[in-house]
Motif scaffolding. Structure first.
Motif, PDB file in Angstrom:
ATOM      1  N   TYR A 173     -22.880 -17.668 -64.134  1.00 55.98           N
ATOM      2  CA  TYR A 173     -23.438 -17.658 -66.127  1.00 55.98           C
ATOM      3  C   TYR A 173     -24.875 -16.811 -66.079  1.00 55.98           C
ATOM      4  CZ  TYR A 173     -24.173 -18.401 -70.761  1.00 55.98           C
ATOM      5  OH  TYR A 173     -24.268 -18.969 -72.504  1.00 55.98           O
ATOM      6  N   ASN A 198     -22.911 -19.417 -76.513  1.00 54.45           N
ATOM      7  CA  ASN A 198     -21.998 -18.631 -76.591  1.00 54.45           C
ATOM      8  C   ASN A 198     -21.633 -18.035 -78.109  1.00 54.45           C
ATOM      9  OD1 ASN A 198     -21.649 -17.998 -73.894  1.00 54.45           O
ATOM     10  ND2 ASN A 198     -20.173 -19.265 -73.436  1.00 54.45           N
ATOM     11  N   THR A 204     -21.638 -23.848 -74.111  1.00 53.05           N
ATOM     12  CA  THR A 204     -20.834 -23.678 -75.296  1.00 53.05           C
ATOM     13  C   THR A 204     -22.004 -22.790 -76.541  1.00 53.05           C
ATOM     14  OG1 THR A 204     -19.514 -25.820 -74.648  1.00 53.05           O
ATOM     15  CG2 THR A 204     -19.408 -24.736 -77.039  1.00 53.05           C
ATOM     16  N   ASP A 221     -25.511 -13.845 -68.597  1.00 56.88           N
ATOM     17  CA  ASP A 221     -25.885 -14.028 -69.486  1.00 56.88           C
ATOM     18  C   ASP A 221     -26.975 -12.352 -69.814  1.00 56.88           C
ATOM     19  OD1 ASP A 221     -27.148 -15.007 -72.082  1.00 56.88           O
ATOM     20  OD2 ASP A 221     -28.499 -15.385 -70.349  1.00 56.88           O
ATOM     21  N   GLY A 242     -18.698 -14.893 -72.216  1.00 54.02           N
ATOM     22  CA  GLY A 242     -17.754 -16.313 -72.208  1.00 54.02           C
ATOM     23  C   GLY A 242     -16.623 -16.598 -71.132  1.00 54.02           C
ATOM     24  N   HIS A 299     -23.912 -16.042 -78.998  1.00 55.28           N
ATOM     25  CA  HIS A 299     -23.926 -14.320 -78.183  1.00 55.28           C
ATOM     26  C   HIS A 299     -22.776 -13.892 -79.345  1.00 55.28           C
ATOM     27  CE1 HIS A 299     -25.204 -15.721 -74.325  1.00 55.28           C
ATOM     28  NE2 HIS A 299     -25.642 -15.325 -74.351  1.00 55.28           N
ATOM     29  N   GLU A 300     -22.267 -15.009 -79.505  1.00 55.53           N
ATOM     30  CA  GLU A 300     -20.760 -13.860 -80.740  1.00 55.53           C
ATOM     31  C   GLU A 300     -21.290 -13.768 -82.150  1.00 55.53           C
ATOM     32  OE1 GLU A 300     -17.277 -16.977 -80.882  1.00 55.53           O
ATOM     33  OE2 GLU A 300     -17.329 -16.453 -78.647  1.00 55.53           O
TER      34      GLU A 300
END
Length: 247
Positions: free
Chosen positions: A160, A209, A206, A164, A153, A212-213
């Protein structure tokens, strides 16, 4: 939680990648394993590879074969060897320049393997998220996952892809299966060149991410169904982006 537990967690991906090579093409497969560890961020820029004796034992190859593989990577610009008490083989901070080939050309060269790789990745990573959520995670495992999420993040644009990859490998590690972690790393490597040829878009990062959360939250909540759905949606986003650039 013991003090050594975080180190054990961090070594799981390295154990999966630095597993014994198959016979027949020892040199080539040793080069492949070392490149996987470097490109997927298991051994980060500036970090040292495991000691030669230990690495040769883990890979199941002779030290001569290992030295030849390291020499090849050194000539290609991936690593450098340093002498002295604190010497060893270190990953270069500045990696070799990436391929200038466009995504369409890379896809053509991959042929039917592109669809195969995307399907394989979907099955492996959706299953990984589900299995990770189904396990009773220790405090150290939970902290490790949150740390990898934070790294991705907060990653700078040029870093990145590597962050990732490390997050996705961390999810596979939490299944407790070295074979699954290794398979996830393998399929990621199959797609890496194509992913690297596609521009990093701020809106996509964005959104990625945020997804991902959602995946990590479901895993930490112990909700396998939610983890499976969130990972499936996330991977479909990547596949859609690829299709967009290839159309």
């Amino acid at each position: 939680m013991s003090q050594d537990e975080p180190l054990v967690l961090q070594s799981r991906a390295s154990e999966a990648l630095f597993r014994a090579v198959r016979t027949g093409n020892a040199f080539e497969e040793t080069v492949e394993r070392l490149l996987q560890a470097i490109r997927l961020g298991v051994v980060a820029p500036g970090e040292r590879l495991p000691a030669e004796r230990d690495l040769a034992t883990r890979l199941g190859v002779s030290r001569v074969t290992l030295r030849e593989a390291i020499r090849a990577l050194q000539e290609a610009g991936y690593v450098e060897s340093r002498r002295g008490r604190y010497g060893g083989t270190f990953v270069n901070v500045e990696p070799p320049r990436s391929s200038r080939k466009g995504p369409r050309r890379i896809a053509r060269e991959m042929g039917v393997d592109l669809h195969d790789a995307l399907t394989h990745r979907h099955v492996l990573e959706v299953g990984s998220a589900e299995q990770a959520a189904a396990r009773e995670l220790s405090e150290a495992e939970r902290a490790h996952l949150v740390s990898r999420l934070s790294d991705a993040g907060n990653a700078e644009l040029h870093n990145y892809r590597r962050m990732d990859s490390r997050l996705h490998l961390a999810i596979a590690e939490l299944t407790g299966s070295a074979s699954l972690t290794s398979a996830v790393a393998d399929v990621r490597m199959r797609l890496n060149e194509l992913l690297d040829a596609i521009p990093l878009l701020e809106r996509n990062i964005t959104h990625s991410n945020e997804q991902h959360e959602e995946v990590v939250r479901a895993i930490l909540d112990g909700d396998p169904d939610a983890a499976r759905r969130a990972m499936a949606e996330h991977l479909e986003g990547t596949a859609s982006l690829l299709r967009g650039f290839l159309s």
